[in-house]
Motif scaffolding. Structure first.
Motif, PDB file in Angstrom:
ATOM      1  N   ASP A  29       0.801  -1.226   0.000  1.00 26.81           N
ATOM      2  CA  ASP A  29       0.000   0.000   0.000  1.00 26.81           C
ATOM      3  C   ASP A  29       0.835   1.278   0.000  1.00 26.81           C
ATOM      4  N   THR A  30       2.106   1.193  -0.329  1.00 24.50           N
ATOM      5  CA  THR A  30       2.966   2.375  -0.322  1.00 24.50           C
ATOM      6  C   THR A  30       2.388   3.499  -1.173  1.00 24.50           C
ATOM      7  N   PHE A  31       1.984   3.161  -2.384  1.00 26.11           N
ATOM      8  CA  PHE A  31       1.487   4.158  -3.329  1.00 26.11           C
ATOM      9  C   PHE A  31       0.152   4.720  -2.867  1.00 26.11           C
ATOM     10  N   LEU A  32      -0.733   3.846  -2.380  1.00 22.86           N
ATOM     11  CA  LEU A  32      -2.043   4.291  -1.902  1.00 22.86           C
ATOM     12  C   LEU A  32      -1.896   5.231  -0.717  1.00 22.86           C
ATOM     13  N   ILE A  33      -1.013   4.883   0.212  1.00 20.20           N
ATOM     14  CA  ILE A  33      -0.781   5.720   1.385  1.00 20.20           C
ATOM     15  C   ILE A  33      -0.251   7.088   0.976  1.00 20.20           C
ATOM     16  N   ALA A  34       0.691   7.102   0.042  1.00 19.29           N
ATOM     17  CA  ALA A  34       1.254   8.371  -0.435  1.00 19.29           C
ATOM     18  C   ALA A  34       0.171   9.230  -1.092  1.00 19.29           C
ATOM     19  N   LEU A  35      -0.690   8.597  -1.879  1.00 28.78           N
ATOM     20  CA  LEU A  35      -1.763   9.332  -2.556  1.00 28.78           C
ATOM     21  C   LEU A  35      -2.720   9.970  -1.552  1.00 28.78           C
ATOM     22  N   LEU A  36      -3.184   9.178  -0.574  1.00 30.04           N
ATOM     23  CA  LEU A  36      -4.160   9.678   0.381  1.00 30.04           C
ATOM     24  C   LEU A  36      -3.585  10.773   1.272  1.00 30.04           C
ATOM     25  N   LEU A  37      -2.336  10.590   1.699  1.00 29.27           N
ATOM     26  CA  LEU A  37      -1.700  11.630   2.507  1.00 29.27           C
ATOM     27  C   LEU A  37      -1.492  12.894   1.683  1.00 29.27           C
ATOM     28  N   GLY A  38      -1.120  12.721   0.414  1.00 30.43           N
ATOM     29  CA  GLY A  38      -0.942  13.871  -0.463  1.00 30.43           C
ATOM     30  C   GLY A  38      -2.225  14.641  -0.651  1.00 30.43           C
ATOM     31  N   SER A 181     -14.902   8.025  14.754  1.00 29.15           N
ATOM     32  CA  SER A 181     -14.766   7.145  13.590  1.00 29.15           C
ATOM     33  C   SER A 181     -13.386   6.492  13.544  1.00 29.15           C
ATOM     34  N   THR A 182     -12.363   7.214  13.999  1.00 26.33           N
ATOM     35  CA  THR A 182     -11.013   6.643  14.032  1.00 26.33           C
ATOM     36  C   THR A 182     -10.931   5.519  15.046  1.00 26.33           C
ATOM     37  N   VAL A 183     -11.436   5.779  16.258  1.00 27.60           N
ATOM     38  CA  VAL A 183     -11.436   4.743  17.305  1.00 27.60           C
ATOM     39  C   VAL A 183     -12.300   3.562  16.874  1.00 27.60           C
ATOM     40  N   GLY A 184     -13.453   3.866  16.310  1.00 30.40           N
ATOM     41  CA  GLY A 184     -14.365   2.801  15.876  1.00 30.40           C
ATOM     42  C   GLY A 184     -13.747   1.930  14.795  1.00 30.40           C
ATOM     43  N   THR A 185     -13.060   2.547  13.843  1.00 27.05           N
ATOM     44  CA  THR A 185     -12.423   1.780  12.772  1.00 27.05           C
ATOM     45  C   THR A 185     -11.281   0.937  13.311  1.00 27.05           C
ATOM     46  N   PHE A 186     -10.537   1.491  14.264  1.00 29.66           N
ATOM     47  CA  PHE A 186      -9.460   0.726  14.890  1.00 29.66           C
ATOM     48  C   PHE A 186     -10.018  -0.507  15.592  1.00 29.66           C
ATOM     49  N   ILE A 248     -14.750   8.094   6.662  1.00 32.14           N
ATOM     50  CA  ILE A 248     -13.600   8.192   7.556  1.00 32.14           C
ATOM     51  C   ILE A 248     -12.550   9.061   6.881  1.00 32.14           C
ATOM     52  N   HIS A 249     -11.942   9.947   7.658  1.00 34.34           N
ATOM     53  CA  HIS A 249     -10.947  10.856   7.099  1.00 34.34           C
ATOM     54  C   HIS A 249      -9.763  10.059   6.567  1.00 34.34           C
ATOM     55  N   ALA A 250      -9.269  10.452   5.409  1.00 35.90           N
ATOM     56  CA  ALA A 250      -8.197   9.702   4.747  1.00 35.90           C
ATOM     57  C   ALA A 250      -6.960   9.576   5.622  1.00 35.90           C
ATOM     58  N   ALA A 251      -6.581  10.656   6.299  1.00 29.30           N
ATOM     59  CA  ALA A 251      -5.395  10.616   7.153  1.00 29.30           C
ATOM     60  C   ALA A 251      -5.598   9.666   8.334  1.00 29.30           C
ATOM     61  N   ALA A 252      -6.815   9.615   8.873  1.00 31.85           N
ATOM     62  CA  ALA A 252      -7.113   8.696   9.977  1.00 31.85           C
ATOM     63  C   ALA A 252      -7.040   7.254   9.489  1.00 31.85           C
ATOM     64  N   VAL A 254      -5.314   6.105   6.926  1.00 29.56           N
ATOM     65  CA  VAL A 254      -3.908   5.792   6.669  1.00 29.56           C
ATOM     66  C   VAL A 254      -3.184   5.510   7.981  1.00 29.56           C
ATOM     67  N   SER A 255      -3.485   6.290   9.007  1.00 27.57           N
ATOM     68  CA  SER A 255      -2.844   6.090  10.306  1.00 27.57           C
ATOM     69  C   SER A 255      -3.141   4.691  10.854  1.00 27.57           C
ATOM     70  N   ILE A 256      -4.387   4.246  10.686  1.00 26.49           N
ATOM     71  CA  ILE A 256      -4.763   2.910  11.149  1.00 26.49           C
ATOM     72  C   ILE A 256      -4.035   1.838  10.346  1.00 26.49           C
ATOM     73  N   LEU A 257      -3.943   2.031   9.032  1.00 21.39           N
ATOM     74  CA  LEU A 257      -3.201   1.092   8.191  1.00 21.39           C
ATOM     75  C   LEU A 257      -1.747   0.995   8.637  1.00 21.39           C
ATOM     76  N   LEU A 258      -1.109   2.150   8.809  1.00 21.63           N
ATOM     77  CA  LEU A 258       0.296   2.161   9.210  1.00 21.63           C
ATOM     78  C   LEU A 258       0.486   1.522  10.582  1.00 21.63           C
ATOM     79  N   TYR A 259      -0.417   1.807  11.493  1.00 20.73           N
ATOM     80  CA  TYR A 259      -0.340   1.218  12.840  1.00 20.73           C
ATOM     81  C   TYR A 259      -0.426  -0.307  12.742  1.00 20.73           C
ATOM     82  N   ASP A 260      -1.397  -0.777  11.984  1.00 18.03           N
ATOM     83  CA  ASP A 260      -1.608  -2.208  11.863  1.00 18.03           C
ATOM     84  C   ASP A 260      -0.425  -2.884  11.182  1.00 18.03           C
ATOM     85  N   TYR A 261       0.090  -2.278  10.111  1.00 17.30           N
ATOM     86  CA  TYR A 261       1.227  -2.854   9.394  1.00 17.30           C
ATOM     87  C   TYR A 261       2.493  -2.813  10.241  1.00 17.30           C
ATOM     88  N   TYR A 262       2.694  -1.712  10.938  1.00 14.35           N
ATOM     89  CA  TYR A 262       3.896  -1.544  11.758  1.00 14.35           C
ATOM     90  C   TYR A 262       3.992  -2.628  12.828  1.00 14.35           C
TER      91      TYR A 262
END
Length: 331
Positions: A29-38, A181-186, A248-252, A254-262
Motif C-alpha cells: 500500500d505504499t502508493f495508496l498511502i502516499a496518494l491519500l496523505l498527499g 470514527s477513528t477509534v471505531g475503525t481501529f 472516515i478521514h483519509a489521514a485517519a 492511513v494512520s490505522i493502516l500504518l499502525y496495523d502494518y507496523y
C-alpha cells in the motif's frame, strides 16, 4: 557502560524507524498511502488559502492520461485510466522498500547479533532453518506482489474519481466524528482480525490454509505476509472495507493502516520489544502464538483474548493438535 547503553538505545530507535518504513510496504500500500496523505495535505493547504473544494475536484485533478493509448485497457473504463502505470509503481515501490529495509533488519539482528540471542530474541534457542527462511521470503514476495496489484487498482480508481467513503476535509464531519470514527475503525480492524484469526484455527481451516503460516515457528519480519493467498486476501478485504462503507478521514484511515502494518511486522520479527501504549501487547505475545499455536489470537490489544480467555497460561499445555484456544490442564 553508558556508551554501550546509548548505542543500544540508538539501535532500537533506528530499528523502530526502519520497521515503520518497511511496514508501509508490507501490504503493498505504499502508493495508496502516499496518494491519500498527499490529497489530505492538498486539502489542508487549499482550505488555509480560503479556496473551497469539493470531493470531485480533489479526486479528478488530472485531465489527461500519462500513458499512451496502446497501454490503456479500454474495457476497464475511465476510472482505470493508466492502471498499468499505477500497478507497476505500486509493485516496484513496495518490493523495493520492503526488501531494502526488511533485509537491513535481518542483517542487524539475525546475522550481526546472532551470537547473543538472549539479548534480543523472543525465542533465543530457536531459529528458522535456511530452507524455511527462503520459503518465507518467497511466499511473502508472491503475496506482497498480489497485494500491491490490488492496492494499485484501488489507487487508480480513487485517483480517477472512483467511489470511496473517504473524505479529506475535517470540517465535513467535525472533530468529534473524526475521533469516534477513528477509534471505531481501529476497534473494527482489531475485532475483525481476531475473529478471522480464530476462524483460521478451526481444525479444517487450519490444516488446509493457516498451517502454511505456522510453518514459521520462530518467524522473522518476512513472515508477516507469508501465508496462504486465500488468507492474505481475507485480511486485505477486512482492511479495505472501511474505504467503501463508512465516512472516515483519509489521514485517519492511513494512520490505522500504518499502525496495523507496523505492529504486524514487529510481531513477526522475533525481536523482543515492548510498547509504551497500554493496550498494545509486546512482540512476545504474538511470537508465543507461533510457539504454542492455538492461543494469543489478537494483534493490537489483549481485549478479545481476555474476553474469550484465549491468552496463554503457564499452567496449561499447548500444541498444534490442541485446538480451541484454551489449552489443556497439565497433569
Amino acid at each position: 557502560m553508558r556508551e554501550h547503553t546509548f548505542g543500544k538505545r540508538t539501535a532500537a530507535i533506528a530499528a523502530t524507524v526502519v520497521i515503520a518504513a518497511a511496514a508501509c510496504a508490507l501490504n503493498g500500500d505504499t502508493f495508496l498511502i502516499a496518494l491519500l496523505l498527499g490529497r489530505s495535505f492538498i486539502t489542508l493547504k487549499e482550505l488555509n488559502s480560503s479556496v473551497v473544494l469539493d470531493m470531485n475536484s480533489l479526486l479528478t485533478t488530472r485531465q489527461n492520461s500519462i500513458l499512451p493509448d496502446y497501454l490503456q485497457i479500454p474495457l476497464l473504463g475511465s476510472r482505470m485510466t493508466d492502471v498499468l502505470l499505477f500497478v507497476y509503481v505500486s509493485i516496484v515501490t513496495s518490493l523495493s522498500v520492503f526488501y531494502t529495509i526488511g533485509g537491513f533488519l535481518h542483517v542487524c539482528y539475525y546475522h550481526l547479533q546472532r551470537h547473543v540471542p538472549y539479548e534480543w530474541k523472543c525465542q533465543p534457542k530457536r531459529f528458522l532453518t535456511d530452507a524455511n527462511h527462503r520459503h518465507e521470503v518467497l511466499v511473502g514476495t508472491l503475496n506482497m506482489t498480489m497485494n500491491a496489484v490490488i492496492s494499485g487498482l484501488l489507487t487508480t480508481n480513487i485517483y480517477n474519481g472512483g467511489y470511496t467513503t473517504l473524505y479529506f476535509n475535517i470540517a465535513d464531519w467535525g472533530y468529534l466524528y473524526l475521533i469516534l470514527s477513528t477509534v471505531g475503525t481501529f476497534v473494527y480492524v482489531e475485532a475483525a482480525s481476531y475473529y478471522m484469526h480464530r476462524f483460521c484455527h478451526v481444525p479444517l481451516i487450519y490444516k488446509r490454509i493457516h498451517k502454511h503460516h505456522h510453518r514459521y515457528h520462530s518467524p522473522t519480519a518476512f513472515a508477516a505476509v507469508a501465508m496462504h493467498p486465500v488468507e492474505v486476501l481475507a485480511y486485505q478485504s477486512l482492511l479495505i472495507l472501511p474505504m467503501f462503507i463508512i465516512p472516515i478521514h483519509a489521514a485517519a484511515y492511513v494512520s490505522i493502516l500504518l499502525y496495523d502494518y507496523y505492529f504486524g511486522m514487529l510481531d513477526h520479527s522475533g525481536i523482543m520489544m515492548d510498547s509504551w501504549l497500554p493496550w498494545q501487547p509486546p512482540t512476545k505475545f504474538h511470537d508465543d502464538h507461533h510457539k504454542y499455536f492455538h492461543c494469543n489470537f489478537g494483534f493490537n490489544t489483549f481485549a478479545f483474548d481476555q474476553f474469550h480467555d484465549t491468552i496463554r497460561k503457564k499452567d496449561r499445555q499447548y500444541g498444534e493438535s490442541l485446538f480451541g484456544g484454551h489449552g489443556k490442564k497439565q497433569t
